[in-house]
Design an enzyme around this catalytic site. Structure first.
Site: not given
Length: 541
Positions: A293, A327
């Site tokens: 990720e 994120c």
């Protein structure tokens, strides 16, 4: 003999504690904050269950008070990285043979330890070492870490239960073996829960790990490693190896027994890993599984049917909680001209109420960004925007790193939808807004979809169902997690499995059983009851 057919119950998410004045959790947290702030500890490597001190050391400091040293940690050397890999491989055979229920029991015990005796410990370490305020630490280092552990034990049962069909002539079954080799886990600074999950998901499925924690999160990560050991995790299953990433990765990524990478971090770093694996593909015993990720340039797309106050609130929470160092943080927004004045006024009003400072102060919303390198990088973008004639500063734009790495919550209105703060990931408390003409909705949707290489999270604000559906469909591949009338952050384990595509990663959905499948190497087994005794088939006669 324990021959029970057992299945862990589908867990409830860990309740978020309130930390109201006088509450037991607040009293306990304040006591632990004082203890950790007044004690400088030494953090060793943990290899094969043993503490290893290399003598090559670095300091752990508070981002919001960078002269305050919390710990000294030892850094990995070439020799200790090789030792850690050997320890992981040595521990693997016994660990993968352990019944999965017993492995799950260790995870559940660790979760309960974090929920009760060590909750204040892990939250205080995250607050002081990573500059998270009380709420941000509670939802991360306590609740989400606990949720990952409990749900992964449950999801493992669902994985193992997924079996093929048999009939009267044969038994067919699927064996979900762990990967053949070790898993290299590289964790980021911004979520203690991610650091836990990058290790404990593969571990639940019978794998062993080499763990390279972020140097700016070593304190909380060290406490995690100690808690897992106390919960019963056997020596060598998890090997804690902080230090220089290039040194550790240079050895791990070229090792013939590398079976997988579990990574959260920058897109550029992940790309370099992928390239290194490709360059060494002929050296491995098996094709390594690569799960990552990575970056995000997360959007909030606003339709003119939206409520301006709801939009402004979502933008502030999504962009500035934990200093925008998520994120999933919203860092670009597309707002129709008809709503802009009301949204702008509300943004300015709410930002003026935000307090920035020491995260141990319960009234503080924003702490400091993680370190000087992050501060300098973010402010370079901000300072260039100040010189850009297309950019107008709605709030913020100032910063001070004399005591801590503090950057004001900054909102920029850009007349250029391709300006660098609209396109690039800044990873800080900076939001850029493009105001579009209401009549050019389709054009604005295309801008949102095509401006960024990333596809992690996004949000649509709309009270017009037909418009919501249109935007939803047009932005089909623009995010892996999409929120409707909500901020772009806050995925909950078991409720919103997390991950994105494009340049945001492999979208293997942490917080769901999909991620657990990635850490298995299935073997299909067929057993025939009465084998044939001649090669021919009846039609041949």
């Amino acid at each position: 003999m324990n021959n029970a057919i057992f299945k862990f119950q589908n867990p409830n998410n860990e309740p978020i504690k309130g930390y109201m004045p006088g509450s037991p959790e607040r009293i306990e947290l304040e006591k632990e904050l004082k203890r950790q702030a007044s004690t400088e500890i030494e953090i060793p490597l943990i290899i094969g269950g043993k503490e290893v001190k290399t003598g090559v050391t670095k300091k752990v400091t508070m981002p919001h008070n960078h002269q305050h040293v919390l710990a000294t940690f030892h850094c990995a050397t070439e020799e200790t990285v090789k030792m850690a890999i050997d320890a992981a491989l040595k521990a693997k055979e016994d660990w993968q043979r352990m019944p999965w229920i017993e492995r799950g029991a260790i995870l559940l015990r660790a979760a309960e330890m974090l929920a009760k005796p060590y909750r204040a410990t892990i939250n205080a370490a995250t607050m002081l070492g990573q500059s998270k305020n009380t709420y941000q630490a509670e939802i991360d280092s306590a609740c989400e870490t606990i949720d990952f552990l409990r749900y992964n034990a449950y999801y493992a049962g669902e994985v193992y239960e997924d079996q093929p069909k048999s009939d009267s002539t044969q038994i067919n079954r699927m064996e979900y073996r762990p990967l053949e080799g070790f898993v290299y886990a590289i964790s980021p600074f911004n979520f203690t829960a991610i650091a836990s999950n990058l290790n404990m998901t593969p571990i639940m499925m019978g794998n062993t790990t080499l763990w390279k924690p972020a140097t700016t999160a070593v304190l909380s990560n060290y406490y995690l490693a100690k808690i897992f050991k106390e919960a019963g995790l056997p020596d060598g299953v998890l090997n804690f190896v902080p230090g220089q990433g290039s040194l550790i990765s240079g050895i791990a990524l070229k090792h013939k027994a590398l079976a997988g990478i579990h990574f959260t971090g920058s897109t550029s770093t992940f790309n370099s890993f992928w390239k290194t694996i490709g360059d060494n593909i002929n050296n491995y015993a098996t094709y390594p599984k690569i799960v990552g990720e990575t970056g995000g340039k997360d959007f909030v797309f606003v339709h003119n049917s939206s409520n301006p106050i709801e939009v402004a609130t979502a933008l502030i929470r999504g962009s500035f909680e934990y200093q925008g160092q998520k994120c999933s943080a919203s860092s670009r927004s597309y707002i129709p001209k008809s709503l802009w004045k009301e949204v702008k006024d509300e943004l300015q009003k709410q930002v003026a109420e935000i307090k920035m400072g020491d995260v141990t102060d319960y009234s503080v919303t924003l702490g400091a960004v993680i370190d000087e390198a992050a501060f300098d990088s973010i402010m370079a973008y901000v300072n260039r925007a100040k010189q850009d004639k297309d950019c107008e500063f709605i709030t913020g734009g100032n910063a001070d790193k004399s005591k801590g790495y503090f950057i004001e919550p900054t909102i920029i209105k850009s007349n250029n939808p391709q300006s660098e703060t609209m396109v690039n990931e800044l990873f800080g408390p900076v939001l850029t807004i493009y105001v579009y003409d209401d009549a050019k909705l389709d054009e604005a949707i295309d801008l949102c979809n095509n401006t960024s290489p990333y596809s992690l999270t996004g949000s649509i604000f709309s009270n017009d169902r037909a418009a919501t559906l249109k935007i939803f469909e047009r932005l089909q591949y623009s995010s892996g997690n999409l929120y409707i009338n909500d901020k772009s952050t806050g995925a909950v384990v078991g409720m919103q499995p997390f991950g994105g595509g494009r340049a945001s990663g492999t979208n293997d959905k942490a917080g769901s059983k999909l991620n657990l499948f990635r850490w298995t190497s299935p073997r299909a087994i067929k057993e025939v009851f009465v084998p044939p005794t001649h090669f021919s088939y009846p039609y041949m006669k």
